[in-house]
Design an enzyme around this catalytic site. Structure first.
Site, PDB file in Angstrom:
ATOM      1  N   GLU A 140       0.858  -1.183   0.000  1.00 26.08           N
ATOM      2  CA  GLU A 140       0.000   0.000   0.000  1.00 26.08           C
ATOM      3  C   GLU A 140       0.897   1.236   0.000  1.00 26.08           C
ATOM      4  O   GLU A 140       1.597   1.513   0.979  1.00 26.08           O
ATOM      5  CB  GLU A 140      -0.894  -0.018   1.242  1.00 26.08           C
ATOM      6  CG  GLU A 140      -1.882   1.122   1.322  1.00 26.08           C
ATOM      7  CD  GLU A 140      -2.742   1.045   2.576  1.00 26.08           C
ATOM      8  OE1 GLU A 140      -3.887   1.528   2.546  1.00 26.08           O
ATOM      9  OE2 GLU A 140      -2.269   0.499   3.610  1.00 26.08           O
ATOM     10  N   ILE A 141       0.903   1.953  -1.114  1.00 33.82           N
ATOM     11  CA  ILE A 141       1.716   3.162  -1.240  1.00 33.82           C
ATOM     12  C   ILE A 141       0.836   4.362  -0.911  1.00 33.82           C
ATOM     13  O   ILE A 141      -0.298   4.466  -1.392  1.00 33.82           O
ATOM     14  CB  ILE A 141       2.304   3.276  -2.658  1.00 33.82           C
ATOM     15  CG1 ILE A 141       3.359   2.179  -2.867  1.00 33.82           C
ATOM     16  CG2 ILE A 141       2.903   4.657  -2.897  1.00 33.82           C
ATOM     17  CD1 ILE A 141       3.913   2.100  -4.267  1.00 33.82           C
TER      18      ILE A 141
END
Length: 765
Positions: free
Chosen positions: A512-513
Site C-alpha cells: 500500500e503506497i
C-alpha cells in the site's frame, strides 16, 4: 564462387519451397498466432501471440492450432513423420485460457460450448496419427497444460520460469478442456486431485517424478548466443529428435497414450483407485472432507472438480467424464463465486500498471533502515529481485539477525529447488549490512522500517537526508502514522512517500503506497515501479489516519473486542469469521498483528474519527498490554503460543479473566449471521468512506487492498463487489437495523446511502 552461389540458392529454396522429400525447412502454415515449419522431417508448430508477453488459449488460437495440424495431415507421411508444439516466447508455453473470453460468456450454455469446443481441439491433438511432442519452457498453465497433456510426449526444461499447473480453481471454475480427465490418467487420482484443488504450480522435476512430463531437459551453458535463445533452440532440437524416435517406434506412442508404467509402488497408487471402486470412493470421500474443512463450503469449484474427476476415473467410456467436466464448467462459470474471483484476476492486472507513468530515473540502489522482521523482509524482497541493497541497523546483534533472516529465506528456496546455492550466494552478494551511513550517497531510495515512534522516525529522516543525494526518495513503512506527520521535518517533501508492507513481507502480496499532497508524481511513479519489481500487488492511496487497510481493519477489530466483552470466546470468533470466508480467524489475526499495535492504532484512529471507531472499551486492550499479553510475539495474547500446538490453540486463561472483568450485557443475539454482520458492516462501511473521501482511487483498488492485505473473503470479490452483489439498499437496511440497536458507529456512509437510493453499483461492470 559458382559453388557458393549454388549453395546459397539451395538454402533460399529450402526456406521457401513447399514440403517435399528434398526440403529440410519448409513453411506449411502461417497464422496470426501459430505457424508451421518443417525441419528435418518434423513439423515445428510455433505459437507466438503478437504484442503480448504470453500466449493465451483464445478461440482464435484454438482455430489456428486446428488449422496448423490440418496442414500437417495433408503432407506425405514420408516427408513429415511427426510434430513438435513449441512457443517462441522464452518464458511462456501457454499461460492458460483467455480469461476475458470466459468472463464474457454470460450463460451456462455458452460456458459449456467453450468446454465442448476445447474438448474437440484437444481430442484432435490426441488422435493425431503422427506423434506430437510438447516442448515446454516457461509457464504451462491451465489450458496450456491441457494442450500439453493431449500431446503424445512432454519435454520440460529445468528452468526457473518453467511451471506446470491447473489454476482454474482460483477463478472459481474447473479445468474445462479435459484437464480433470487427462491429469488423473497421467499421474493417478491421488496426485491429480491436490494439483487441481489447490491450483499450485508443479516444478519440472516433480512433474517428471509423478509422470506429468516424460523428460526434463537441463539448460545449456553460456555460448556465442544469449543463453535464453540457445536454450530455446536446444529444446526444439531435442523435441525434434524425440518426435522422430516416436515415429520410428510406434509402440512408444501407444505406451505413452495409455499411460502404462512398470510395476512399482507408484504404479499401485496410480492403478488401484481405478481398478478397485472402494479405494476410488475412499480417495474421493477424503478429498471432499478435507476440502470442506478448508473452504467452509464457500467455494463450489473444488467439489465440482472432485465430482468430474471421479466420474472419469474407472469409467468404461471416456465420454462420461468429459460430459461431467463440461456440465460442471457451465455451472461454475455462471456462479457468483466465479464472477468475484475473475474480478480479482482483472483487478490484479489493473494493479500491475503504473498509472503515474515511467519514473525519470531507474531505482537501482535501495537502503533499508531497520533490520527487524519488517526491515529484513523488505530487504529480502528487494535484493531477491535484483536491487543493490544496504541493510542498516542501530546495533550489530539486530543487523546479524536480519541478515540471517534473509539468508534463511533464500536457503529455504534452495531446499525447494527454486534456487541453486550459487544463485542464493549471488543474491546475498548484493546485500550490504552496516551500522553507519557509508555509501548512502549512492542510494536512489531509502525505505525506513523502524518502530512506530514519530520522534525516532523524524530523527532518521533528518539523518538520511543529510547523507543521501537530492534525487533520493525517502519511503516510510508505517501502518497508521499519517505520512505528512512523518514528512514534516523533511527538506525534500516532494521526495517523501509511504510504503506500507504487510508481514511477513516475503509472503504477503500487497504493498500500500501512500502519497501526501506534496508527493511528486515522479516519486509516486518510482515507488510503484519498485513495488512492482519486488513482485508486489500495488495500490496507491491518499494520506490520512490509517490510510485504507488499517482504517478498515480497526473498526472491525473494535467490534470484535465488543463481542468479546459480550461473551463470544476467541475460539468462537475464529470459527465464525473463518466461516464467513476470512482465511485466518479474527482473534488469531489480532494476536498476529499484536495487541499492542491494535491498542496504539485504536487510540490514534479514535482521536481522528471519534465514536465511529468505538463500540468497545479500550481499557480491555490497555490491561492486556500492561500484563505483557501482546500476542504471538510475546508467547501469550488471547491464545497461548507455547510449544507446538496441533489443532486449536489453548486460550490464555489470564486473558480470559481480563475479558470477564470487562464483560457487558449482550447487545444482540450471537448467531453466526449476526456476528458476521456486525463485523463485516464495520469493515465495509469504512471502505466506502475511504472511497467517498478520496483516500481510494477506485473500487478496484479497494477490493484488491482488502483481499490481499487483510484477507477479505476472495469469493466475495472484495467489499465493493460484495456490496454490488448483495445490493446497496439491502446492506443499508442491515446497517440501519444495527444502528438503531447499537449506536451511531453503524451509521451507513453517505455514499452508500446514495448508491442505495439510486439502485446503483460501485463497479461499472
Amino acid at each position: 564462387m559458382m559453388a557458393s552461389l549454388r549453395y546459397l540458392n539451395r538454402m533460399r529454396t529450402a526456406f521457401t519451397s513447399p514440403a517435399s522429400g528434398s526440403s529440410r525447412f519448409a513453411s506449411l502454415y502461417s497464422g496470426k498466432h501459430v505457424s508451421v515449419n518443417v525441419k528435418d522431417q518434423v513439423a515445428v508448430i510455433s505459437m507466438d501471440t503478437p504484442d503480448s508477453k504470453v500466449n493465451a488459449l483464445s478461440q482464435e488460437v484454438s482455430d489456428e492450432l486446428v488449422a496448423a495440424f490440418s496442414s500437417v495431415d495433408k503432407t506425405d507421411r514420408k516427408d513429415v513423420v511427426g510434430s513438435v508444439l513449441i512457443s517462441k516466447k522464452p518464458s511462456c508455453f501457454i499461460a492458460g485460457a483467455d480469461i476475458g473470453m470466459l468472463a464474457k460468456a454470460g450463460t451456462a450454455a455458452a460456458m459449456e460450448k467453450i468446454s465442448s469446443d476445447a474438448h474437440g481441439v484437444m481430442q484432435r491433438l490426441e488422435d493425431s496419427e503422427r506423434p506430437v511432442v510438447a516442448a515446454i519452457n516457461g509457464a504451462c498453465l491451465g489450458g496450456g497444460l491441457e494442450v500439453a497433456m493431449s500431446c503424445h510426449f512432454r519435454i520440460a526444461t529445468r528452468d526457473k520460469s518453467t511451471k506446470l499447473g491447473l489454476p482454474e480453481v482460483m477463478l472459481g471454475i474447473l479445468p474445462g478442456a479435459g484437464g480433470t480427465q487427462r491429469l488423473p490418467r497421467l499421474v493417478g487420482l491421488m496426485d491429480a486431485l491436490p494439483i487441481m484443488l489447490t491450483g499450485a504450480d508443479v516444478r519440472p522435476d516433480k512433474a517428471k517424478r509423478i509422470g506429468l512430463v516424460d523428460f526434463v531437459m537441463r539448460p545449456v551453458g553460456p555460448g556465442l548466443k544469449p543463453i535464453e535463445e540457445r536454450n530455446m533452440e536446444y529444446l526444439e532440437e531435442v523435441a525434434i529428435d524425440q518426435a522422430k524416435k516416436l515415429a520410428a517406434k510406434p509402440a512408444l506412442i501407444k505406451r505413452t497414450m495409455q499411460f502404462e508404467r512398470p510395476w512399482s509402488l507408484s504404479t499401485l497408487k496410480h492403478k488401484l483407485p481405478v481398478q478397485v471402486p472402494y479405494l476410488k470412493n475412499y480417495v474421493l470421500d477424503q478429498a471432499r472432507k478435507q476440502t470442506l474443512k478448508k473452504t467452509n463450503g464457500n467455494y463450489p469449484a473444488p467439489m465440482k472438480i472432485i465430482e468430474a474427476a471421479g466420474a472419469g476415473v474407472g469409467a468404461e467410456k471416456a465420454a462420461v467424464g468429459f460430459k461431467a467436466e463440461t456440465k460442471g464448467f457451465g455451472e461454475l462459470g455462471c456462479s457468483s463465486e466465479s464472477s468475484a474471483l475473475m474480478s480479482i484476476y482483472f483487478g490484479q492486472q489493473h494493479c500491475k500498471k503504473n498509472r503515474f507513468g515511467k519514473p525519470e530515473r531507474p531505482t537501482k540502489n535501495v537502503a533499508v533502515m531497520g533490520a527487524g522482521l519488517m526491515g529484513a523482509g523488505i530487504a529480502h524482497v528487494s535484493v531477491q529481485k535484483g536491487f543493490n541493497v544496504i541493510l542498516k541497523d542501530a546495533n550489530e546483534k539486530g543487523l546479524n539477525r536480519g541478515q540471517q533472516q534473509i539468508y534463511n529465506g533464500l536457503n529455504g528456496r534452495v531446499k525447494k529447488k527454486a534456487l541453486t546455492s550459487f544463485e542464493r550466494d549471488t543474491i546475498m552478494c548484493k546485500l550490504q549490512g552496516q551500522l553507519d551511513y557509508k555509501n548512502f550517497n549512492n542510494t536512489d531510495m531509502v525505505i525506513e522500517a523502524v518502530f512506530e515512534d514519530l520522534k525516532l522516525k523524524h530523527k532518521i529522516v533528518q539523518e538520511v537526508e543529510a547523507n543521501t543525494p537530492d534525487h533520493c526518495i525517502f519511503a516510510t513503512n508505517t501502518s497508521a502514522l499519517p505520512i505528512h506527520q512523518v514528512a514534516s521535518v523533511s527538506k525534500r517533501p516532494e521526495k517523501f512517500v509511504g510504503m506500507h508492507y504487510f508481514s511477513p513481507v516475503d509472503k504477503m502480496p500487497l504493498l500500500e503506497i501512500i502519497t501526501t499532497d506534496k508527493t511528486s508524481k515522479d516519486t509516486a511513479a518510482a515507488a510503484v515501479s519498485v513495488g512492482l519489481k519486488q513482485g508486489k500487488t500495488v495500490i496507491v492511496v491518499k494520506d490520512g489516519p490509517g490510510f485504507y487497510t488499517t482504517r478498515c481493519l480497526a473498526p472491525m477489530l473494535a467490534e470484535a473486542v465488543a463481542l468479546f466483552q459480550e461473551g463470544v470466546s476467541p475460539h468462537e470468533m475464529d470459527r465464525i469469521t473463518m466461516k464467513f470466508g476470512f482465511p485466518v480467524g479474527l482473534a488469531t489475526l489480532a494476536d498476529e498483528v499484536g495487541l499492542d499495535v491494535a491498542q496504539h492504532v485504536s487510540e490514534d484512529l479514535h482521536k481522528a474519527f471519534g465514536d465511529r471507531m468505538g463500540g468497545a472499551d479500550i481499557g480491555l486492550l490497555n490491561e492486556m498490554v500492561a500484563k505483557g499479553f501482546l500476542g504471538r510475539k510475546s508467547g501469550k495474547g488471547l491464545f497461548k503460543y507455547e510449544g507446538k500446538n496441533k489443532g486449536k490453540r489453548p486460550i490464555n486463561d489470564e486473558a480470559a479473566e481480563i475479558l470477564k472483568n470487562y464483560q457487558v450485557t449482550k447487545r444482540t443475539d450471537h448467531s453466526d449471521e449476526m456476528v458476521q454482520n456486525r463485523l463485516a458492516t464495520r469493515f465495509v462501511n469504512e471502505a466506502v468512506l475511504c472511497l467517498q473521501e478520496g483516500i481510494l482511487n477506485s473500487p478496484v483498488d479497494g477490493d484488491i487492498g482488502a483481499i490481499f492485505g487483510l484477507g477479505f473473503p476472495p469469493f466475495l470479490g472484495g467489499p465493493f463487489r460484495y456490496l454490488d452483489s448483495m445490493g446497496a439498499a439491502k446492506y443499508v437496511n442491515i446497517m440501519e437495523g444495527l444502528q438503531a440497536s447499537m449506536g451511531s458507529h453503524f451509521a451507513p456512509a453517505p455514499l452508500l446511502l446514495e448508491k442505495a437510493k439510486a439502485g446503483a453499483k460501485f463497479h461499472s461492470s
